[in-house]
Design a protein around this motif. Structure first.
Motif, PDB file in Angstrom:
ATOM      1  N   ALA A 189       0.909  -1.038  -0.054  1.00  0.00           N
ATOM      2  CA  ALA A 189       0.116   0.003  -0.041  1.00  0.00           C
ATOM      3  C   ALA A 189       0.908   1.180   0.052  1.00  0.00           C
ATOM      4  N   ASP A 190       2.003   1.372   0.690  1.00  0.00           N
ATOM      5  CA  ASP A 190       2.849   2.312   0.816  1.00  0.00           C
ATOM      6  C   ASP A 190       3.506   2.572  -0.427  1.00  0.00           C
ATOM      7  N   GLU A 191       4.119   1.451  -1.224  1.00  0.00           N
ATOM      8  CA  GLU A 191       4.602   1.432  -2.569  1.00  0.00           C
ATOM      9  C   GLU A 191       3.420   2.143  -3.579  1.00  0.00           C
ATOM     10  N   ALA A 192       2.255   1.651  -3.674  1.00  0.00           N
ATOM     11  CA  ALA A 192       1.100   2.132  -4.222  1.00  0.00           C
ATOM     12  C   ALA A 192       0.983   3.614  -4.089  1.00  0.00           C
ATOM     13  N   ALA A 193       0.952   3.976  -2.868  1.00  0.00           N
ATOM     14  CA  ALA A 193       0.820   5.666  -2.539  1.00  0.00           C
ATOM     15  C   ALA A 193       1.909   6.480  -3.219  1.00  0.00           C
ATOM     16  N   ASP A 194       3.035   6.039  -3.116  1.00  0.00           N
ATOM     17  CA  ASP A 194       4.336   6.649  -3.709  1.00  0.00           C
ATOM     18  C   ASP A 194       4.053   6.806  -5.158  1.00  0.00           C
ATOM     19  N   GLU A 195       3.733   5.572  -5.880  1.00  0.00           N
ATOM     20  CA  GLU A 195       3.490   5.664  -7.203  1.00  0.00           C
ATOM     21  C   GLU A 195       2.566   6.516  -7.677  1.00  0.00           C
ATOM     22  N   LEU A 196       1.335   6.280  -6.994  1.00  0.00           N
ATOM     23  CA  LEU A 196       0.192   7.374  -7.379  1.00  0.00           C
ATOM     24  C   LEU A 196       0.439   8.947  -7.303  1.00  0.00           C
ATOM     25  N   SER A 197       0.826   9.134  -5.906  1.00  0.00           N
ATOM     26  CA  SER A 197       1.512  10.411  -5.673  1.00  0.00           C
ATOM     27  C   SER A 197       2.179  11.027  -6.783  1.00  0.00           C
ATOM     28  N   GLY A 198       3.257  10.312  -7.173  1.00  0.00           N
ATOM     29  CA  GLY A 198       4.190  10.527  -8.087  1.00  0.00           C
ATOM     30  C   GLY A 198       3.527  10.998  -9.421  1.00  0.00           C
ATOM     31  N   TYR A 199       2.658   9.936  -9.892  1.00  0.00           N
ATOM     32  CA  TYR A 199       2.098  10.108 -10.921  1.00  0.00           C
ATOM     33  C   TYR A 199       1.414  11.288 -11.158  1.00  0.00           C
ATOM     34  N   PHE A 200       0.502  11.814 -10.221  1.00  0.00           N
ATOM     35  CA  PHE A 200      -0.376  12.927  -9.993  1.00  0.00           C
ATOM     36  C   PHE A 200       0.348  14.263  -9.675  1.00  0.00           C
ATOM     37  N   ALA A 201       1.461  14.097  -9.380  1.00  0.00           N
ATOM     38  CA  ALA A 201       2.428  15.415  -9.328  1.00  0.00           C
ATOM     39  C   ALA A 201       2.799  15.828 -10.602  1.00  0.00           C
ATOM     40  N   GLU A 202       3.235  14.761 -11.290  1.00  0.00           N
ATOM     41  CA  GLU A 202       3.760  14.893 -12.680  1.00  0.00           C
ATOM     42  C   GLU A 202       2.707  15.632 -13.755  1.00  0.00           C
ATOM     43  N   LEU A 203       1.608  14.665 -13.379  1.00  0.00           N
ATOM     44  CA  LEU A 203       0.281  15.182 -14.345  1.00  0.00           C
ATOM     45  C   LEU A 203      -0.327  16.409 -13.893  1.00  0.00           C
ATOM     46  N   ALA A 204      -0.129  16.952 -12.515  1.00  0.00           N
ATOM     47  CA  ALA A 204      -0.346  18.220 -12.143  1.00  0.00           C
ATOM     48  C   ALA A 204       0.536  19.306 -12.841  1.00  0.00           C
ATOM     49  N   ALA A 205       1.754  18.969 -12.685  1.00  0.00           N
ATOM     50  CA  ALA A 205       2.530  19.968 -13.422  1.00  0.00           C
ATOM     51  C   ALA A 205       2.396  20.268 -14.804  1.00  0.00           C
ATOM     52  N   ARG A 206       2.164  19.093 -15.666  1.00  0.00           N
ATOM     53  CA  ARG A 206       1.755  19.362 -16.907  1.00  0.00           C
ATOM     54  C   ARG A 206       0.691  20.037 -17.247  1.00  0.00           C
ATOM     55  N   ARG A 207      -0.516  20.025 -16.399  1.00  0.00           N
ATOM     56  CA  ARG A 207      -1.660  20.725 -16.589  1.00  0.00           C
ATOM     57  C   ARG A 207      -1.732  22.256 -16.227  1.00  0.00           C
ATOM     58  N   ARG A 208      -0.548  22.396 -15.049  1.00  0.00           N
ATOM     59  CA  ARG A 208      -0.326  23.575 -14.671  1.00  0.00           C
ATOM     60  C   ARG A 208       0.404  24.473 -15.646  1.00  0.00           C
ATOM     61  N   ALA A 209       1.165  23.970 -16.684  1.00  0.00           N
ATOM     62  CA  ALA A 209       1.646  24.392 -17.631  1.00  0.00           C
ATOM     63  C   ALA A 209       0.852  24.635 -18.982  1.00  0.00           C
ATOM     64  N   HIS A 210       0.073  23.507 -19.106  1.00  0.00           N
ATOM     65  CA  HIS A 210      -0.747  23.454 -20.327  1.00  0.00           C
ATOM     66  C   HIS A 210      -2.065  23.034 -19.828  1.00  0.00           C
ATOM     67  N   PRO A 211      -3.201  23.754 -19.475  1.00  0.00           N
ATOM     68  CA  PRO A 211      -4.508  23.408 -18.828  1.00  0.00           C
ATOM     69  C   PRO A 211      -5.239  22.690 -20.240  1.00  0.00           C
ATOM     70  N   GLU A 212      -6.148  21.703 -19.709  1.00  0.00           N
ATOM     71  CA  GLU A 212      -7.070  21.076 -20.548  1.00  0.00           C
ATOM     72  C   GLU A 212      -8.381  21.145 -19.866  1.00  0.00           C
ATOM     73  N   ASP A 213      -9.521  20.647 -20.507  1.00  0.00           N
ATOM     74  CA  ASP A 213     -10.893  20.688 -20.192  1.00  0.00           C
ATOM     75  C   ASP A 213     -10.836  19.480 -19.269  1.00  0.00           C
TER      76      ASP A 213
END
Length: 407
Positions: A189-213
Motif C-alpha cells: 500500500a505504501d509503494e502504491a501511495a508513492d507511485e500514485l502520488s508521483g504520477y499525479f504530481a507529474e500530471l498536475a505539473a503538466r496541466r499547470r503548464a498546459h491546462p485542458e478541459d
C-alpha cells in the motif's frame, strides 16, 4: 457471542467471505452493541442513517488513529489518505469537498452519458472477440474494471495510455482502509501511495503548464489561486482518492451485480423484458451486497448517543452498512434479492457530509452497462469458481470467469 467476538469473527477469512450470518447474530443483540468501553458496533438502519448525518460524529482523524494503532503514521498510504477529504472533518473536510464538488458537478457527470454508452459497447466488443471461440472471459478484468477506470480517467484527464497501470495500485492502496492488514499488504500500500502520488504530481505539473478541459486542470487552478483553500498535499491526496474511489466501488458493484444475475435467472428475464428496471436492479445490488460494507465514526463531543447507548467524546463506532442494508426493521424479507422494492435507499454510499461524490456516476455506469450486457450476451453464464478479494470493508470479486454464449 458478544460484540467483540463478532468483530473478531468478521476479521477471519470465513467472516470476510460471507459476513451476513455474523450480521444477523449481531442484530439479534440489538441495533447497537457495545464492544468494551469505547467502541460500538452499529447494525440498525435507522441508527447508522442517523449517525452518518449527525454533525457531532466524524471520521477518526490521524491523531486518534495513531492512539488506536501505534505506528499508524509510519505508513505513507495511511498518511496520504488522511490528507484527503475521505478522512477529514470540519472545517477541512467542507473546505476541500466544496472545491472538488464545484468542478465535479452533476452537470459534468450527466454529460458523460454518451461517453459511458460508447465505452460500454467498445468493451462488449472486446469481450465478444476474446470469447468468440467459447473460451472463458474474466468479466472483472475485461469489463468491470475497464469501464469505470476509463470513465474516471476521462473525467480527470488521465491519458489513455496510462490507464492500465492503476488497477494493481488501487487494489494495493485500498488495503490501508481495511481494519486488519499484514505487514506485506501495508508495504504494498505504501509503494502504491508513492507511485500514485508521483504520477499525479507529474500530471498536475503538466496541466499547470498546459491546462485542458478536465478535473485535474480545474483543481490545479483552484490550488494555484488559493493555497489556503487547497494545499499541494491535499491536491495530490484528493486526486488519488478520486481515481481510486472512482472505479473501485463501481467495479465491485458491476461484479456483485452479475453474480446476483447468475443466482437469480428470473431477474435476468425481468430486466430483458423491461418488467425490472436497471435503476431498481442497481439499487438492490447496492442494498443486498454492498460494495462498501463498513465505515467508522467517532464522537467529536460529549452528550451524544447512538440508539439508546450513551456515546461520550472519543467513542468509536463501526457502522456496518452491509448489515444496516439488511435490517428487517427497515426491509421486508431483507435477505431476499428483490429489484422491485420501492423506496429502498441503501446506505452503501454513506450519508451526511461524507456522502460519496461519485454516487451519481456509479449509478449511471451500472444502469448503462447491465441492459447492454444482457442484450449483447443473453446467454452469459458462469465459467468456474469466482474469487473474491479477501477484504471486509470493500467487498467484491478479484475474478469472475464467464462464457458468453451466442450473441
Amino acid at each position: 457471542m458478544d460484540g467483540t467476538a463478532i468483530i473478531e469473527q468478521l476479521m477471519t477469512p470465513e467472516g470476510r467471505d460471507d459476513p451476513y450470518p455474523l450480521y444477523r447474530e449481531a442484530r439479534a443483540m440489538g441495533p447497537v452493541v457495545p464492544c468494551g468501553e469505547s467502541l460500538l458496533l452499529v447494525t440498525g438502519y435507522r441508527e447508522v442513517h442517523r449517525t452518518l448525518r449527525l454533525t457531532g460524529f466524524g471520521v477518526p482523524e490521524a491523531e486518534q488513529r495513531e492512539q488506536w494503532d501505534e505506528g499508524w503514521s509510519r505508513h505513507r498510504s495511511r498518511v496520504l489518505l488522511s490528507r484527503s477529504m475521505l478522512e477529514r472533518n470540519a472545517p477541512d473536510h467542507g473546505r476541500a469537498r466544496s472545491l472538488i464538488a464545484s468542478v465535479f458537478t452533476a452537470r459534468r457527470v450527466a454529460a458523460l452519458e454518451p461517453a459511458v454508452t460508447a465505452a460500454v459497447h467498445r468493451l462488449l466488443d472486446g469481450m465478444a472477440e476474446a470469447g468468440a471461440d467459447g473460451s472463458p472471459v474474466d468479466f472483472m478484468d475485461a469489463f468491470a474494471f475497464r469501464l469505470p477506470v476509463g470513465v474516471i480517467c476521462e473525467l480527470l484527464g488521465v491519458p489513455e495510455a496510462d490507464r492500465h497501470r492503476f488497477r494493481p495500485y488501487a487494489a494495493d492502496l485500498t488495503a490501508a482502509l481495511e481494519l486488519i492488514t499484514t505487514a506485506a499488504e501495508l508495504a504494498a500500500a505504501d509503494e502504491a501511495a508513492d507511485e500514485l502520488s508521483g504520477y499525479f504530481a507529474e500530471l498536475a505539473a503538466r496541466r499547470r503548464a498546459h491546462p485542458e478541459d478536465d478535473l485535474v486542470s480545474a483543481l490545479v487552478q483552484v490550488a494555484a489561486d488559493d493555497r489556503d483553500r487547497l494545499s499541494g498535499q491535499e491536491l495530490l491526496a484528493n486526486l488519488v482518492l478520486l481515481l481510486v474511489a472512482g472505479f473501485e466501488t463501481t467495479t465491485n458493484l458491476l461484479g456483485n451485480g452479475l453474480a446476483r444475475l447468475f443466482d437469480h435467472p428470473e431477474v435476468r428475464t425481468g430486466l430483458r423484458a423491461g418488467t425490472i428496471t436497471a435503476a431498481g436492479f442497481t439499487e438492490e445490488v447496492l442494498r443486498h451486497d454492498s460494495p462498501v460494507q463498513l465505515t467508522s465514526r467517532t464522537a467529536l463531543t460529549d452528550g451524544l448517543e447512538i440508539g439508546s447507548i450513551p456515546t461520550p467524546y472519543g467513542t468509536g463506532a463501526f457502522l456496518l452498512l452491509g448489515a444496516a442494508n439488511r435490517d428487517p426493521d427497515r426491509y421486508r424479507e431483507p435477505d431476499r434479492f428483490d429489484p422491485t422494492r420501492v423506496d429502498s435507499q441503501p446506505l452503501s454510499f454513506g450519508g451526511g457530509p461524507h456522502y460519496c461524490l461519485g454516487a451519481q456516476l456509479a449509478r449511471l455506469e451500472s444502469q448503462t452497462a447491465v441492459p447492454a450486457l444482457l442484450d449483447r450476451f443473453p446467454g452469459i453464464a458462469p465459467a468456474g469458481r469466482p474469487v473474491r478479494h479477501d477484504r471486509l470493508v470493500l467487498r467484491g470479486y478479484r475474478t469472475l470467469p464467464v462464457t458468453l454464449g451466442p450473441a
